[in-house]
Scaffold this motif. Structure first.
Motif, PDB file in Angstrom:
ATOM      1  N   THR A  78       0.822  -1.218   0.000  1.00  0.00           N
ATOM      2  CA  THR A  78       0.000   0.000   0.000  1.00  0.00           C
ATOM      3  C   THR A  78       0.856   1.268   0.000  1.00  0.00           C
ATOM      4  O   THR A  78       0.503   2.245  -0.653  1.00  0.00           O
ATOM      5  CB  THR A  78      -0.967   0.011   1.203  1.00  0.00           C
ATOM      6  OG1 THR A  78      -0.219  -0.116   2.418  1.00  0.00           O
ATOM      7  CG2 THR A  78      -1.977  -1.123   1.109  1.00  0.00           C
ATOM      8  N   PHE A  81       2.057   1.765  -3.488  1.00  0.00           N
ATOM      9  CA  PHE A  81       0.994   2.332  -4.329  1.00  0.00           C
ATOM     10  C   PHE A  81       0.789   3.822  -4.026  1.00  0.00           C
ATOM     11  O   PHE A  81       0.457   4.599  -4.928  1.00  0.00           O
ATOM     12  CB  PHE A  81      -0.321   1.576  -4.120  1.00  0.00           C
ATOM     13  CG  PHE A  81      -0.282   0.150  -4.602  1.00  0.00           C
ATOM     14  CD1 PHE A  81       0.461  -0.208  -5.721  1.00  0.00           C
ATOM     15  CD2 PHE A  81      -0.973  -0.840  -3.929  1.00  0.00           C
ATOM     16  CE1 PHE A  81       0.509  -1.529  -6.170  1.00  0.00           C
ATOM     17  CE2 PHE A  81      -0.941  -2.160  -4.371  1.00  0.00           C
ATOM     18  CZ  PHE A  81      -0.196  -2.498  -5.490  1.00  0.00           C
ATOM     19  N   ALA A  82       0.988   4.215  -2.770  1.00  0.00           N
ATOM     20  CA  ALA A  82       0.865   5.632  -2.414  1.00  0.00           C
ATOM     21  C   ALA A  82       1.927   6.462  -3.122  1.00  0.00           C
ATOM     22  O   ALA A  82       1.639   7.539  -3.659  1.00  0.00           O
ATOM     23  CB  ALA A  82       0.977   5.796  -0.895  1.00  0.00           C
ATOM     24  N   ALA A  85       1.049   6.652  -6.814  1.00  0.00           N
ATOM     25  CA  ALA A  85      -0.077   7.565  -7.051  1.00  0.00           C
ATOM     26  C   ALA A  85       0.381   9.018  -6.968  1.00  0.00           C
ATOM     27  O   ALA A  85      -0.019   9.850  -7.793  1.00  0.00           O
ATOM     28  CB  ALA A  85      -1.185   7.290  -6.034  1.00  0.00           C
ATOM     29  N   LYS A  90      -1.879  11.814  -8.593  1.00  0.00           N
ATOM     30  CA  LYS A  90      -3.204  11.432  -8.089  1.00  0.00           C
ATOM     31  C   LYS A  90      -3.207  11.559  -6.562  1.00  0.00           C
ATOM     32  O   LYS A  90      -2.998  10.586  -5.846  1.00  0.00           O
ATOM     33  CB  LYS A  90      -3.544  10.007  -8.520  1.00  0.00           C
ATOM     34  CG  LYS A  90      -3.565   9.823 -10.030  1.00  0.00           C
ATOM     35  CD  LYS A  90      -3.794   8.371 -10.397  1.00  0.00           C
ATOM     36  CE  LYS A  90      -3.790   8.182 -11.899  1.00  0.00           C
ATOM     37  NZ  LYS A  90      -3.916   6.752 -12.280  1.00  0.00           N
ATOM     38  N   SER A  92      -5.631  12.175  -4.352  1.00  0.00           N
ATOM     39  CA  SER A  92      -6.675  11.479  -3.596  1.00  0.00           C
ATOM     40  C   SER A  92      -6.351  10.001  -3.439  1.00  0.00           C
ATOM     41  O   SER A  92      -6.570   9.406  -2.379  1.00  0.00           O
ATOM     42  CB  SER A  92      -8.042  11.658  -4.273  1.00  0.00           C
ATOM     43  OG  SER A  92      -8.004  11.175  -5.602  1.00  0.00           O
ATOM     44  N   MET A  93      -5.804   9.384  -4.493  1.00  0.00           N
ATOM     45  CA  MET A  93      -5.419   7.971  -4.407  1.00  0.00           C
ATOM     46  C   MET A  93      -4.238   7.797  -3.461  1.00  0.00           C
ATOM     47  O   MET A  93      -4.166   6.818  -2.718  1.00  0.00           O
ATOM     48  CB  MET A  93      -5.063   7.431  -5.797  1.00  0.00           C
ATOM     49  CG  MET A  93      -6.254   7.224  -6.702  1.00  0.00           C
ATOM     50  SD  MET A  93      -7.497   6.132  -5.977  1.00  0.00           S
ATOM     51  CE  MET A  93      -6.601   4.592  -5.841  1.00  0.00           C
ATOM     52  N   CYS A  94      -3.333   8.771  -3.474  1.00  0.00           N
ATOM     53  CA  CYS A  94      -2.200   8.730  -2.541  1.00  0.00           C
ATOM     54  C   CYS A  94      -2.707   8.768  -1.105  1.00  0.00           C
ATOM     55  O   CYS A  94      -2.247   7.992  -0.254  1.00  0.00           O
ATOM     56  CB  CYS A  94      -1.261   9.905  -2.813  1.00  0.00           C
ATOM     57  SG  CYS A  94       0.116  10.013  -1.644  1.00  0.00           S
ATOM     58  N   LEU A  96      -5.615   7.782  -0.032  1.00  0.00           N
ATOM     59  CA  LEU A  96      -6.288   6.509   0.248  1.00  0.00           C
ATOM     60  C   LEU A  96      -5.277   5.422   0.597  1.00  0.00           C
ATOM     61  O   LEU A  96      -5.437   4.703   1.600  1.00  0.00           O
ATOM     62  CB  LEU A  96      -7.125   6.085  -0.960  1.00  0.00           C
ATOM     63  CG  LEU A  96      -7.794   4.709  -0.873  1.00  0.00           C
ATOM     64  CD1 LEU A  96      -8.802   4.670   0.257  1.00  0.00           C
ATOM     65  CD2 LEU A  96      -8.448   4.332  -2.191  1.00  0.00           C
ATOM     66  N   TRP A  97      -4.217   5.312  -0.211  1.00  0.00           N
ATOM     67  CA  TRP A  97      -3.199   4.285   0.037  1.00  0.00           C
ATOM     68  C   TRP A  97      -2.438   4.558   1.340  1.00  0.00           C
ATOM     69  O   TRP A  97      -2.102   3.618   2.071  1.00  0.00           O
ATOM     70  CB  TRP A  97      -2.238   4.183  -1.143  1.00  0.00           C
ATOM     71  CG  TRP A  97      -2.839   3.570  -2.366  1.00  0.00           C
ATOM     72  CD1 TRP A  97      -2.972   4.152  -3.602  1.00  0.00           C
ATOM     73  CD2 TRP A  97      -3.375   2.252  -2.492  1.00  0.00           C
ATOM     74  NE1 TRP A  97      -3.568   3.297  -4.478  1.00  0.00           N
ATOM     75  CE2 TRP A  97      -3.831   2.105  -3.822  1.00  0.00           C
ATOM     76  CE3 TRP A  97      -3.540   1.186  -1.620  1.00  0.00           C
ATOM     77  CZ2 TRP A  97      -4.418   0.945  -4.292  1.00  0.00           C
ATOM     78  CZ3 TRP A  97      -4.135   0.013  -2.088  1.00  0.00           C
ATOM     79  CH2 TRP A  97      -4.565  -0.106  -3.395  1.00  0.00           C
TER      80      TRP A  97
END
Length: 200
Positions: A78, A81-82, A85, A90, A92-94, A96-97
């Protein structure tokens, strides 16, 4: 002779040699220093394994922390992925991760706290009980302290991300932090194998 060397090694005059990132080099040095400390604690645990005069023994009180281990090791994905992102812009995705990473790390810490509570108040194993207690709490506690530090920094990164202060130009800084977190996860694999698998 110099022409022959130049023919073998192509050189692009437009390419400038770049120094490696100070943050990544600094984190690599920190990881090497921390790894040496962990090696000392792991060797001490192995050396004193089975040498306790009184109980309880690892076989009597330790259970495999499979769920919490899965959570911690999943957090390496995770946080990766942050970083990806954030690199892609991105935000917002960062966020979230990063939130998932903090959640997974928090579950691991809560599981460790629950395990310690059970060991101390149910099984009577403290750091002063025997050699096993001393080496167990020293090694697992050292790792838990690193998880706490990593979680604190990740939580700060999450706050900055939610506020919009963490942008793609901060990707390298988040990557440096992710290296520390990957190190913490990798150390847990060794601690898990030594304490909970081989040590039992």
């Amino acid at each position: 002779m110099s022409e022959a060397v130049a023919a073998i090694i192509p050189h692009n005059a437009d390419e400038d040699w770049k120094l490696p990132s100070r943050g990544i080099v600094g984190m690599a040095c920190l990881i090497l220093a921390e790894a040496s400390i962990f090696i000392i604690f792991v060797v001490a645990y192995i050396f004193y394994l089975g040498k306790s005069i009184t109980g309880p023994t690892p076989h009597e009180v330790l259970t495999l922390p499979i769920l919490t281990s899965i959570c911690l090791l999943s957090s390496s994905a995770t946080v990766h992925f942050a970083v990806s992102a954030l690199h892609a812009g991105k935000q917002s995705m960062c966020s979230l991760w990063l939130a998932l990473t903090v959640l997974l790390g928090g579950i691991f810490l809560a599981g460790t706290a629950q395990e310690w509570y059970h060991l101390i108040y149910h099984d009577g194993l403290t750091i002063r009980t025997n050699l096993f207690g001393t080496t167990f709490y020293s090694l697992v506690g050292l790792h838990a302290s690193h998880v706490i530090v990593g979680l604190f920094m990740l939580a700060l990164a999450l706050v900055f991300s939610l506020r919009g202060d963490l942008t793609s130009r901060h990707t390298e800084r988040l990557e440096v932090l992710s290296l520390y977190w990957h190190f913490v996860d990798a150390v847990w694999v060794i601690v898990f194998l030594v304490v909970y698998v081989l040590g039992r």
